[in-house]
Design an enzyme around this catalytic site. Structure first.
Site, PDB file in Angstrom:
ATOM      1  CB  CYS A 356      37.390  33.618  42.999  1.00 43.89           C
ATOM      2  SG  CYS A 356      38.071  32.597  41.716  1.00 43.89           S
TER       3      CYS A 356
HETATM    4  O1  KQY Z   1      39.029  33.955  39.542  1.00 41.31           O
HETATM    5  C1  KQY Z   1      38.746  34.825  40.343  1.00 41.31           C
HETATM    6  N1  KQY Z   1      39.677  35.242  41.166  1.00 41.31           N
HETATM    7  C2  KQY Z   1      37.465  35.585  40.346  1.00 41.31           C
HETATM    8  C3  KQY Z   1      36.369  35.133  39.475  1.00 41.31           C
HETATM    9  C4  KQY Z   1      35.470  36.300  39.189  1.00 41.31           C
HETATM   10  C5  KQY Z   1      34.250  35.949  38.438  1.00 41.31           C
HETATM   11  C6  KQY Z   1      33.367  37.125  38.240  1.00 41.31           C
HETATM   12  N2  KQY Z   1      32.039  36.799  37.880  1.00 41.31           N
END
Ligand code: KQY
Length: 373
Positions: A356
């Site tokens: 992420c």
């Molecule tokens: O899963 C993702 N690509 C991002 C997670 C974002 C979390 C925001 N607090």
């Protein structure tokens, strides 16, 4: 100046490559929000620095930091990591960065999705998100890559592709009306075809339990290579994740990819369940409009949220009871790559993990189109 193109990648002969294809480099952002990261984000900054350092063993890394945090980021990151000043609302480069596409002459361009903080005013995680929505454009300008502005809210963590025409997504995320309320499934599919250059979309159902993004695919499953998918798994039948992963497994077993192949599914056992501890929650400064973080909440912990670098896998270390088994399985899945683990609980506490916070720029052979300079 970087041109914004009025056409679509598919119409121009572009496709999103698999993450396992060669990269020119990786982009990240520097965490700082005290309402999301405990202790003024210091523990998260140390974890992000470890991730950047691990990826930099394999490919060039650029980190965008706000002006207020530029000096601290520069001091914590090794010299080989490029640090640039870049405003942002939080640090999820996967979701706010560009999704790059390539053509068969080796030209790279970027798709800039609309971003609404995972749900806008209807369940989104913070407000405002206007600086996040500018990040993809800034990355593309820095990289001198031409841009498509997609007419759709989407996040990089909500899509995986095999690079050969197949996309992997979840209904929980992409059909959630808090992203594109006016779109039916067919509209979403059309946009994915046009902007990712795919012809086959494999729909899984729900993502990982308590994933605050609303079911991102990058916590649930990913392509290891064309024809092989890695799926987060638990054998604990009473865990609500069991039914979700089983449903995903069954859908994948019934599926054919864009080339007509059956998909081989490899299960990657999950850690935990892991929960937010009281002292961790106490280090977060709540702010109106931002998602509160409470002691005891289940964290969306999964090993599937790893980053595939050139010659390497950078994987989350989350639970001493399961880390070694997960690393061994990833080593078998990616025989040509070195598997490097980074302790990432501090990233998980912010709601995501290594995949992420990273976004790859594909290598291409002519990444800078002449008209983009
Ligand atoms: O899963 C993702 N690509 C991002 C997670 C974002 C979390 C925001 N607090």
């Amino acid at each position: 100046m970087t041109r914004t193109l009025a056409s679509t990648p598919a119409a121009d002969g572009f496709r999103m490559p698999g993450e396992f294809e060669p990269h020119a480099g990786c982009w990240m952002l520097w965490p700082e929000r005290p309402d999301n990261w405990r202790e003024a984000a210091r523990p998260a900054q140390l974890a992000f620095a470890q991730v950047a350092t691990a990826i930099a063993r394999f490919e060039p890394v650029t980190v965008g930091a706000s002006s207020a945090h530029y000096a601290a980021a520069r001091a914590l990151l090794p010299e080989q990591v490029r640090v640039l000043e870049m405003a942002h609302d939080d640090a999820w480069m996967r979701d706010v960065g560009p999704t790059c596409v390539v053509n068969d002459r080796g030209v790279v361009r970027g798709v800039d999705w609309h971003f609404n903080a995972w749900g806008g005013l209807n369940g989104g995680l913070y407000f405002p998100w206007d600086q996040d929505d500018l990040v993809a454009r800034k990355v593309l300008e820095t990289e001198c890559l031409e841009r498509y502005r997609a007419p759709m809210v989407n996040e990089g963590g909500a899509i995986h592709v095999d690079g050969e025409g197949t996309a992997l997504v979840t209904e929980e995320c992409l059909l959630n009306p808090n992203r594109n309320p006016r779109f039916e499934r067919a509209d979403i599919e059309r946009h994915l075809r046009e902007y990712l250059g795919v012809t086959q979309i494999l729909w899984l159902g729900k993502g990982v339990v308590d994933d605050e993004t609303g079911g991102h695919i990058d916590d649930l499953a990913c392509f290891v290579r064309p024809g092989v998918v890695c799926l987060t798994w638990t054998d604990r039948r009473r865990d609500p994740q069991y039914a979700r992963s089983l449903d995903a497994l069954e859908r994948l077993q019934d599926a054919r990819d864009a080339r007509g192949r059956r998909v081989r599914v490899v299960r990657l056992p999950m850690p935990g369940p892991l929960r937010m501890r009281a002292h961790e929650a106490a280090g977060i400064i709540p702010r109106e409009g931002s998602r509160p973080r409470l002691a005891g909440e289940r964290l969306a912990a999964t090993y599937v949220n790893f980053y595939i670098a050139n010659g390497g896998i950078v994987m989350p270390l989350l639970d001493a009871r399961t880390d070694a088994a997960a690393a061994a399985r990833l080593k078998r899945l990616f025989p040509g790559r070195r598997v490097v683990g980074v302790p990432s609980r501090e990233i998980l506490l912010g709601g995501g993990n290594i995949h992420c916070i990273t976004q790859q720029i594909p290598a291409g052979t002519r990444s800078r189109s002449p008209s983009a300079r």
